[in-house]
Design an enzyme around this catalytic site. Sequence first.
Site, mmCIF file in Angstrom:
data_model
loop_
_atom_site.group_PDB
_atom_site.id
_atom_site.type_symbol
_atom_site.label_atom_id
_atom_site.label_comp_id
_atom_site.label_asym_id
_atom_site.label_seq_id
_atom_site.Cartn_x
_atom_site.Cartn_y
_atom_site.Cartn_z
ATOM 1 N N ASN A 174 53.187 11.223 21.198
ATOM 2 C CA ASN A 174 51.922 10.492 21.191
ATOM 3 C C ASN A 174 51.674 10.111 19.726
ATOM 4 O OD1 ASN A 174 48.474 11.485 21.917
ATOM 5 N ND2 ASN A 174 49.324 9.469 21.653
ATOM 6 N N GLU A 222 46.073 7.619 30.112
ATOM 7 C CA GLU A 222 45.038 7.789 29.100
ATOM 8 C C GLU A 222 44.143 6.554 29.024
ATOM 9 O OE1 GLU A 222 44.667 9.421 24.511
ATOM 10 O OE2 GLU A 222 46.631 9.223 25.476
ATOM 11 N N ARG A 223 42.850 6.805 29.071
ATOM 12 C CA ARG A 223 41.855 5.741 28.980
ATOM 13 C C ARG A 223 42.089 4.884 27.736
ATOM 14 N NH1 ARG A 223 35.727 7.429 27.372
ATOM 15 N NH2 ARG A 223 37.005 8.474 25.811
ATOM 16 N N CYS A 243 40.763 13.267 20.438
ATOM 17 C CA CYS A 243 42.210 13.158 20.660
ATOM 18 C C CYS A 243 42.846 14.441 20.157
ATOM 19 C CB CYS A 243 42.789 11.944 19.943
ATOM 20 S SG CYS A 243 44.580 11.759 20.186
ATOM 21 N N ASN A 296 46.067 15.565 20.282
ATOM 22 C CA ASN A 296 47.311 15.425 19.527
ATOM 23 C C ASN A 296 47.048 14.919 18.116
ATOM 24 O OD1 ASN A 296 49.130 16.314 21.522
ATOM 25 N ND2 ASN A 296 49.095 14.320 22.509
ATOM 26 N N GLN A 335 47.179 5.477 19.056
ATOM 27 C CA GLN A 335 45.832 5.571 18.500
ATOM 28 C C GLN A 335 45.849 5.299 17.000
ATOM 29 O OE1 GLN A 335 46.702 8.300 20.664
ATOM 30 N NE2 GLN A 335 45.471 7.504 22.355
ATOM 31 N N HIS A 358 37.595 13.491 31.654
ATOM 32 C CA HIS A 358 38.862 13.623 32.375
ATOM 33 C C HIS A 358 38.600 13.928 33.847
ATOM 34 C CE1 HIS A 358 41.843 13.882 29.014
ATOM 35 N NE2 HIS A 358 40.742 14.162 28.332
ATOM 36 N N THR A 383 43.970 16.319 24.825
ATOM 37 C CA THR A 383 42.751 16.623 25.570
ATOM 38 C C THR A 383 43.043 16.711 27.062
ATOM 39 O OG1 THR A 383 42.109 14.267 25.650
ATOM 40 C CG2 THR A 383 41.210 15.611 23.844
ATOM 41 N N GLY A 384 44.039 15.922 27.537
ATOM 42 C CA GLY A 384 44.435 16.031 28.948
ATOM 43 C C GLY A 384 45.010 17.393 29.264
ATOM 44 N N CYS A 433 49.162 14.057 25.925
ATOM 45 C CA CYS A 433 47.718 13.897 25.724
ATOM 46 C C CYS A 433 47.133 15.285 25.525
ATOM 47 C CB CYS A 433 47.072 13.198 26.915
ATOM 48 S SG CYS A 433 45.278 13.036 26.771
#
Length: 269
Positions: free
Chosen positions: A13, A200-201, A74, A76, A47, A151, A211-212, A209
């Site tokens: 990522n 991911e949005r 985020c 990562n 990002q 999420h 936060t995922g 991800c």
Amino acid sequence: MRVPFIKMHGLGNDFVVLDARENAVPDISEEVAYRIADRREGIGCDQLILLEPSSAADFRMRIFNSDGGEVEACGNASRAVALLHGKPAKVETAGGIIELEPADGGASVDMGEPKFEFQEIPLDYAMDTASMPVSWGPLKNPMAVNVGNPHVVFFTPEAPDIDLQHIGPEIEEDPLFPERVNVNVAHVIADNHLSLRVWERGAGLTRACGTGACATAVAAIRKGIAKSPVTVTLPGGDLTIEWAQGGSIRMTGPATEAFRGTFEWDDYS
């Protein structure tokens, strides 16, 4: 105006980091962020990360997805920034204050406490967020969790075969989610091991991800199908997530600096 950048990634990522803590850069618009993130005509990243001074923490981290939209968190990127900063720090984000601590080859990040109330996700109307009475094709009854950003988490043995490229944007853009949503599809390997894929949005399918992984581990622990600490395996590699009811989430995993360079600001503004 030439602007220095650092290209970094966490489990694939990837990020373009602009360090404006001492030397400011011009205001970043959605269009500028989109152009920098473009993989054909820009530098290319999932990002764009902007570091700025903060009166509330050691510094501030702003996060722009590859579509140009600014988001709250985020995981990562937080590990990458911890590696770049090189020492423990409190960091202001749009999702709240997080705490970073570099470790060998990566970092450990205190992501704060998860939120579960429907208005905290947020959802468009009240419902049980532990088992939402909604479905999209084969994906049914997700749990909704906010871990700095929103999420939904689906657990299914068919997770590896779900066509996230098709169904991910449908769920992300559903009117049920006024701020859109990240879509996580997972299956349980063991009570301390999950496999995860994420739409991911604002960025689409991603190799990892953070936060995922946090949201999915929290959902699994809350459902009683996993125990902390949980290894979450994503296409890019593994993260370790620790969480107990009522406490903060701690995420640990690798981060890497790829290269450094400069670009001409006017080329993207």
